[in-house]
Design a protein around this motif. Structure first.
Motif, PDB file in Angstrom:
ATOM      1  N   PRO A   1     -33.067  20.282-114.171  1.00 11.23           N
ATOM      2  CA  PRO A   1     -32.221  20.509-115.352  1.00 11.23           C
ATOM      3  C   PRO A   1     -31.722  19.201-115.965  1.00 11.23           C
ATOM      4  CG  PRO A   1     -31.670  22.095-113.653  1.00 11.23           C
ATOM      5  CD  PRO A   1     -32.635  21.098-113.031  1.00 11.23           C
ATOM      6  N   GLN A   2     -31.360  18.233-115.113  1.00  8.17           N
ATOM      7  CA  GLN A   2     -30.895  16.944-115.637  1.00  8.17           C
ATOM      8  C   GLN A   2     -32.024  16.202-116.347  1.00  8.17           C
ATOM      9  OE1 GLN A   2     -30.343  18.035-112.521  1.00  8.17           O
ATOM     10  NE2 GLN A   2     -28.139  17.936-112.139  1.00  8.17           N
TER      11      GLN A   2
ATOM     12  N   ALA B   1     -25.895   5.157-125.544  1.00  7.36           N
ATOM     13  CA  ALA B   1     -25.274   6.489-125.487  1.00  7.36           C
ATOM     14  C   ALA B   1     -25.895   7.319-124.374  1.00  7.36           C
ATOM     15  CB  ALA B   1     -25.406   7.195-126.835  1.00  7.36           C
ATOM     16  N   ILE B   2     -27.213   7.292-124.266  1.00  2.60           N
ATOM     17  CA  ILE B   2     -27.891   8.042-123.198  1.00  2.60           C
ATOM     18  C   ILE B   2     -27.441   7.526-121.833  1.00  2.60           C
ATOM     19  CG2 ILE B   2     -30.126   8.524-122.111  1.00  2.60           C
ATOM     20  CD1 ILE B   2     -31.319   8.476-125.008  1.00  2.60           C
ATOM     21  N   GLU B   3     -27.412   6.210-121.679  1.00  2.00           N
ATOM     22  CA  GLU B   3     -26.980   5.615-120.411  1.00  2.00           C
ATOM     23  C   GLU B   3     -25.544   6.020-120.088  1.00  2.00           C
ATOM     24  OE1 GLU B   3     -26.483   1.262-118.238  1.00  2.00           O
ATOM     25  OE2 GLU B   3     -27.267   1.365-120.276  1.00  2.00           O
ATOM     26  N   ARG B   4     -24.670   5.948-121.068  1.00  2.00           N
ATOM     27  CA  ARG B   4     -23.270   6.310-120.867  1.00  2.00           C
ATOM     28  C   ARG B   4     -23.138   7.779-120.463  1.00  2.00           C
ATOM     29  NH1 ARG B   4     -21.670   6.255-125.781  1.00  2.00           N
ATOM     30  NH2 ARG B   4     -21.435   8.486-125.937  1.00  2.00           N
ATOM     31  N   ILE B   5     -23.864   8.647-121.153  1.00  2.00           N
ATOM     32  CA  ILE B   5     -23.820  10.078-120.849  1.00  2.00           C
ATOM     33  C   ILE B   5     -24.285  10.337-119.419  1.00  2.00           C
ATOM     34  CG2 ILE B   5     -24.942  12.284-121.391  1.00  2.00           C
ATOM     35  CD1 ILE B   5     -24.832  11.339-124.399  1.00  2.00           C
ATOM     36  N   VAL B   6     -25.421   9.756-119.052  1.00  2.00           N
ATOM     37  CA  VAL B   6     -25.971   9.984-117.715  1.00  2.00           C
ATOM     38  C   VAL B   6     -25.047   9.417-116.634  1.00  2.00           C
ATOM     39  CG1 VAL B   6     -27.895   9.445-116.157  1.00  2.00           C
ATOM     40  CG2 VAL B   6     -28.353  10.161-118.510  1.00  2.00           C
ATOM     41  N   ASN B   7     -24.423   8.290-116.916  1.00  2.00           N
ATOM     42  CA  ASN B   7     -23.555   7.661-115.917  1.00  2.00           C
ATOM     43  C   ASN B   7     -22.180   8.312-115.783  1.00  2.00           C
ATOM     44  OD1 ASN B   7     -25.279   5.696-114.897  1.00  2.00           O
ATOM     45  ND2 ASN B   7     -24.817   4.297-116.570  1.00  2.00           N
ATOM     46  N   HIS B   8     -21.743   9.066-116.808  1.00  2.00           N
ATOM     47  CA  HIS B   8     -20.359   9.531-116.792  1.00  2.00           C
ATOM     48  C   HIS B   8     -20.145  11.033-116.887  1.00  2.00           C
ATOM     49  CE1 HIS B   8     -18.912   5.446-116.842  1.00  2.00           C
ATOM     50  NE2 HIS B   8     -19.738   5.182-117.828  1.00  2.00           N
ATOM     51  N   MET B   9     -21.128  11.780-117.317  1.00  2.00           N
ATOM     52  CA  MET B   9     -20.924  13.227-117.474  1.00  2.00           C
ATOM     53  C   MET B   9     -21.095  13.925-116.124  1.00  2.00           C
ATOM     54  SD  MET B   9     -20.756  14.152-121.034  1.00  2.00           S
ATOM     55  CE  MET B   9     -21.027  15.828-120.726  1.00  2.00           C
TER      56      MET B   9
ATOM     57  N   ILE C   1     -22.289  16.712-115.330  1.00  2.00           N
ATOM     58  CA  ILE C   1     -23.557  17.419-115.145  1.00  2.00           C
ATOM     59  C   ILE C   1     -24.632  16.521-114.532  1.00  2.00           C
ATOM     60  CG2 ILE C   1     -24.594  17.026-117.433  1.00  2.00           C
ATOM     61  CD1 ILE C   1     -25.205  20.184-117.241  1.00  2.00           C
ATOM     62  N   PHE C   2     -24.437  15.200-114.626  1.00  2.00           N
ATOM     63  CA  PHE C   2     -25.403  14.257-114.061  1.00  2.00           C
ATOM     64  C   PHE C   2     -24.962  13.691-112.705  1.00  2.00           C
ATOM     65  CE2 PHE C   2     -26.524  14.144-118.579  1.00  2.00           C
ATOM     66  CZ  PHE C   2     -27.889  14.345-118.490  1.00  2.00           C
TER      67      PHE C   2
ATOM     68  N   ILE D   1     -26.791  26.372-120.142  1.00  2.00           N
ATOM     69  CA  ILE D   1     -26.750  24.928-120.397  1.00  2.00           C
ATOM     70  C   ILE D   1     -27.395  24.576-121.745  1.00  2.00           C
ATOM     71  CG2 ILE D   1     -27.418  22.657-119.442  1.00  2.00           C
ATOM     72  CD1 ILE D   1     -25.402  24.101-117.755  1.00  2.00           C
ATOM     73  N   PHE D   2     -27.946  25.556-122.457  1.00  2.00           N
ATOM     74  CA  PHE D   2     -28.605  25.284-123.735  1.00  2.00           C
ATOM     75  C   PHE D   2     -27.655  24.590-124.718  1.00  2.00           C
ATOM     76  CE2 PHE D   2     -32.217  28.691-123.719  1.00  2.00           C
ATOM     77  CZ  PHE D   2     -32.760  28.105-122.593  1.00  2.00           C
ATOM     78  N   GLU D   3     -26.427  25.061-124.818  1.00  2.00           N
ATOM     79  CA  GLU D   3     -25.483  24.431-125.752  1.00  2.00           C
ATOM     80  C   GLU D   3     -25.126  23.016-125.305  1.00  2.00           C
ATOM     81  OE1 GLU D   3     -22.329  27.282-126.145  1.00  2.00           O
ATOM     82  OE2 GLU D   3     -23.363  28.311-127.783  1.00  2.00           O
ATOM     83  N   THR D   4     -25.085  22.792-124.009  1.00  2.00           N
ATOM     84  CA  THR D   4     -24.843  21.440-123.491  1.00  2.00           C
ATOM     85  C   THR D   4     -25.970  20.511-123.936  1.00  2.00           C
ATOM     86  OG1 THR D   4     -23.672  22.327-121.575  1.00  2.00           O
ATOM     87  CG2 THR D   4     -24.506  20.065-121.398  1.00  2.00           C
ATOM     88  N   ALA D   5     -27.203  20.984-123.827  1.00  2.00           N
ATOM     89  CA  ALA D   5     -28.353  20.180-124.267  1.00  2.00           C
ATOM     90  C   ALA D   5     -28.220  19.834-125.744  1.00  2.00           C
ATOM     91  CB  ALA D   5     -29.659  20.931-124.006  1.00  2.00           C
TER      92      ALA D   5
END
Length: 140
Positions: free
Chosen positions: A10-11, A35-43, A45-46, A86-90
């Protein structure tokens, strides 16, 4: 089909959606990569996600984009990998990446529209998600 995409977590699917939006106009600005790096490092869900997979998923998305029906294949893989809740999260993550550089280009808008359709995002929910991304990325 690229190797890593044959078994998306899913990730991975969330990363693939973000990368796809960033690459939609064939220009991947640094601000969107950050932004992608920040999202993956801090959200949350990751949590526990192996960041090294981001580059492998990214290369696979770029490879798919070179194929005739690559976008359709990507959407199929994403739908298969993501639980429906998780569709809305995507979609929200895709909007955040598109808005990260302060400009949402036509190609990004078209891809966001396709994502909305492919993931059956309710129009009112989509507007709220888009507004949230817009206000989070406003500059002075």
């Amino acid at each position: 089909m690229p190797d890593v995409l044959s078994s998306l977590s899913p990730q991975d699917a969330l990363v693939a959606v973000m990368v796809a939006v960033s690459a939609a106009d064939e220009d991947v600005p640094t601000s969107e990569l950050v932004a992608i790096e920040r999202i993956v490092n801090h959200m949350p869900i990751f949590a526990g996600y192996d960041f090294d997979r981001v580059s492998r998923v990214s290369r696979s998305v770029f490879t798919l984009f070179e194929e005739e029906d690559g976008l359709e294949a990507l959407f199929g893989l994403v739908r298969d990998a993501l639980p429906e809740h998780i569709f809305e999260t995507a979609y929200a993550l895709a909007c955040d990446v598109a808005a990260a550089d302060g400009t949402i280009r036509q190609a990004e808008l078209r891809l966001l529209e396709e994502i909305r359709g492919e993931l059956a995002i309710d129009r009112l929910h989509a507007v709220a998600i888009e507004w949230g991304a817009k206000v989070r990325h406003v500059t002075l």
